[in-house]
Design a protein around this motif. Structure first.
Motif, PDB file in Angstrom:
ATOM      1  N   LEU A  33      -2.476  31.032  -4.514  1.00 40.89           N
ATOM      2  CA  LEU A  33      -3.244  31.930  -5.375  1.00 40.89           C
ATOM      3  C   LEU A  33      -2.321  32.905  -6.117  1.00 40.89           C
ATOM      4  O   LEU A  33      -2.606  33.272  -7.265  1.00 40.89           O
ATOM      5  N   LEU A  36      -2.832  40.362  -4.123  1.00 42.90           N
ATOM      6  CA  LEU A  36      -4.056  39.656  -4.485  1.00 42.90           C
ATOM      7  C   LEU A  36      -5.193  40.652  -4.675  1.00 42.90           C
ATOM      8  O   LEU A  36      -5.224  41.713  -4.061  1.00 42.90           O
ATOM      9  N   ILE A  85      -8.859  30.583  -8.027  1.00 44.28           N
ATOM     10  CA  ILE A  85      -9.621  31.567  -7.259  1.00 44.28           C
ATOM     11  C   ILE A  85     -10.074  30.890  -5.980  1.00 44.28           C
ATOM     12  O   ILE A  85     -10.232  29.663  -5.938  1.00 44.28           O
ATOM     13  N   HIS A 142      -4.640  38.452 -12.510  1.00 45.28           N
ATOM     14  CA  HIS A 142      -5.515  37.396 -13.031  1.00 45.28           C
ATOM     15  C   HIS A 142      -6.424  37.998 -14.110  1.00 45.28           C
ATOM     16  O   HIS A 142      -6.827  39.174 -14.004  1.00 45.28           O
ATOM     17  N   LEU A 150      -8.039  36.367  -5.800  1.00 51.10           N
ATOM     18  CA  LEU A 150      -7.265  35.846  -6.919  1.00 51.10           C
ATOM     19  C   LEU A 150      -6.069  36.757  -7.140  1.00 51.10           C
ATOM     20  O   LEU A 150      -6.032  37.871  -6.629  1.00 51.10           O
ATOM     21  N   ARG A 151      -5.078  36.279  -7.880  1.00 50.44           N
ATOM     22  CA  ARG A 151      -3.864  37.084  -8.021  1.00 50.44           C
ATOM     23  C   ARG A 151      -4.185  38.402  -8.727  1.00 50.44           C
ATOM     24  O   ARG A 151      -5.122  38.510  -9.519  1.00 50.44           O
TER      25      ARG A 151
END
Length: 300
Positions: free
Chosen positions: A237, A257, A243, A179, A175-176
């Motif tokens: 993403l 990420l 996700i 996030h 995920l980034r």
């Protein structure tokens, strides 16, 4: 009556091989750079020699007889052996000039081919490489020499191919970096509540190995994006709250990420190299395979 073996022209075998592959006089003529009448004449000679029609007309091209089908394997093997016998056996990677065709998925293109091609360019700068997608016709492509080497999973291979284990791959959550859940760890409830993206090449576009593992636990997730490329997936993403569960060797090569361990066991996959018997003893291709194996050992 069959012709005497002492009068047999082995160039006829090249024509028979082309006819078996193309199932067409026109297609065989184009492949052999001959005229259609010339190939028709060769087919007549082949029929006389083997005392069999070899091919019968059908709505689409020609259909090989059982005798012709029985000859297909031995003919390819004999041609490969003669080709290898006539080819110079010495191989110097530093001065070699040839073209290789390698079939690979976009995952293997990034995780394996990038480091492999880097090593190849340093040691054998004269070798050109054409990378193409893995098609359902891969066994035929390898048999015909259209593809020299393939990076696939064992499920994609067939018994007649030579194979070599490269590595086992596992999955991680990606995920980034900024996030809300990027710091982890993720609970199973959080994992199932998030919007997911996945890569699907065929079949159900919104289900994969993760969904199989969740279903065994009586759980499910919400997949809102399905794409056909891991590389595009990673770009999505970075600009969303999505996700994804992706192969570890691909995830670690990507900036921007966050990587987290999945909150459940997800079956990974095995990567292998596959090639046909016709290139098994070719010095150049043998050297290339060894370089690939060496590259993959460094990835484990």
């Amino acid at each position: 009556m069959p012709a005497d073996i002492r009068t047999f022209d082995f160039n006829l075998l090249k024509a028979l091989d082309a006819l078996l592959d193309e199932r067409s006089v026109t297609g065989a003529a184009e492949r052999l750079s001959l005229t259609q009448p010339a190939v028709s004449g060769i087919l007549t000679r082949l029929r006389e020699h083997f005392d069999d029609p070899l091919f019968v007309r059908a709505q689409r091209g020609m259909v090989p007889t059982t005798r012709a089908l029985a000859l297909a394997g031995p003919v390819k093997q004999l041609l490969a052996e003669v080709e290898g016998m006539l080819r110079p056996q010495g191989f110097n990677p530093a001065t070699a000039e040839l073209t290789l065709t390698i079939a690979a998925t976009d995952y293997a293109l990034r995780a394996v081919m990038v480091p492999f091609l880097s090593a190849l360019r340093k040691q054998a700068p004269g070798i050109r490489v054409a990378v193409q997608p893995v098609h359902s016709s891969l066994p035929t492509q390898l048999e015909r020499g259209d593809v020299d080497l393939a990076l696939i999973t064992p499920e994609t291979s067939t018994p007649e191919l030579h194979t070599r284990f490269l590595f086992d791959e596992r999955y991680v959550c990606v995920l980034r970096a900024d996030h809300p859940h990027a710091q982890g760890p993720l609970t199973l409830d959080q994992f199932c509540a998030l919007d997911h993206a996945l890569v699907s090449y065929s079949g159900n576009p919104f289900a994969g190995a993760t969904d199989t593992a969740l279903a065994a636990m009586g759980r499910a997730r919400r997949v809102t994006l399905s794409v056909t490329s891991f590389l595009v997936l990673l770009d999505f993403l970075r600009v969303s709250d999505l996700i994804a569960v992706v192969p570890h060797k691909l995830a670690v090569l990507t900036d921007g990420l966050a990587l987290l361990e999945p909150p459940l066991e997800i079956a990974g996959f095995r990567k292998i190299a596959a090639w046909h018997q016709r290139t098994e003893r070719d010095p150049a291709r043998s050297w290339v395979r060894e370089l690939l194996f060496e590259t993959c050992r460094a990835l484990i």
